[in-house]
Design an enzyme around this catalytic site. Structure first.
Site, PDB file in Angstrom:
ATOM      1  N   ASP A 117       0.858  -1.184   0.000  1.00 43.92           N
ATOM      2  CA  ASP A 117       0.000   0.000   0.000  1.00 43.92           C
ATOM      3  C   ASP A 117       0.893   1.232   0.000  1.00 43.92           C
ATOM      4  OD1 ASP A 117      -2.358  -1.468   0.067  1.00 43.92           O
ATOM      5  OD2 ASP A 117      -2.504  -1.418   2.244  1.00 43.92           O
ATOM      6  N   ASP A 136      -7.040  -1.722  -4.060  1.00 44.51           N
ATOM      7  CA  ASP A 136      -8.012  -1.421  -2.999  1.00 44.51           C
ATOM      8  C   ASP A 136      -9.138  -0.532  -3.514  1.00 44.51           C
ATOM      9  OD1 ASP A 136      -6.381  -2.863  -1.271  1.00 44.51           O
ATOM     10  OD2 ASP A 136      -5.412  -1.065  -0.466  1.00 44.51           O
TER      11      ASP A 136
END
Length: 156
Positions: A117, A136
């Site tokens: 991320d 995501d």
């Protein structure tokens, strides 16, 4: 189903390309953070071993393999569901977003042992401590799209 596969491939490719460019080429994995347009957009390296916001994070391989299995099972279920119900174009796009994002995060877990991320956005005096990635965003958008564009039976 062709629409679903094209969308899934595009999302998967975009997710993996952005991760390689930001994490590896720009060196975010080593630098930890890069201010792009502070405070609105920053790159902040976060290795997520759990699900959203690090929930269910565990250092063990068991957690990683369970999350891989869950992502693959959900992707398979969405594929079967949309094929069986002869979903419309927007439902197929939504399914492609979800499947492409899920497979992108599965590949991260297989290669790195965690999901990479890196996107961090803050605004208006609120400092967001969380990071996310293209996969995501796609999973979230796909799930919302599946809610909006499926389940409506046409009148006979």
């Amino acid at each position: 189903m062709r629409t679903l596969w094209i969308t899934a491939l595009a999302v998967f490719a975009l997710d993996q390309i952005t991760k390689v460019l930001v994490v590896q080429v720009a060196g975010l994995a080593y630098r930890g953070s890069i201010d792009v347009l502070p405070p609105w957009l920053n790159f902040r390296m976060a290795w997520n071993q759990g699900v959203n916001f690090g929930l269910l994070a565990g250092d063990g391989d068991l957690t990683r393999w369970i999350l891989i299995a869950v992502a693959l099972a959900i992707s398979a279920w969405v594929l079967i569901w949309l094929r069986r119900d002869r979903a419309g174009r927007w439902a197929l796009v939504s399914g492609g977003l979800l499947v492409g994002g899920a497979i992108g995060n599965v590949v991260d877990r297989l290669i790195y042992g965690a999901v990479a991320d890196f996107l961090n956005m803050s605004c208006c005096g609120i400092d967001n401590p969380y990071a996310f990635n293209v996969a995501d965003i796609s999973i979230f958008a796909g799930a919302v799209g599946l809610i909006l564009f499926t389940g409506r039976e046409k009148a006979r």
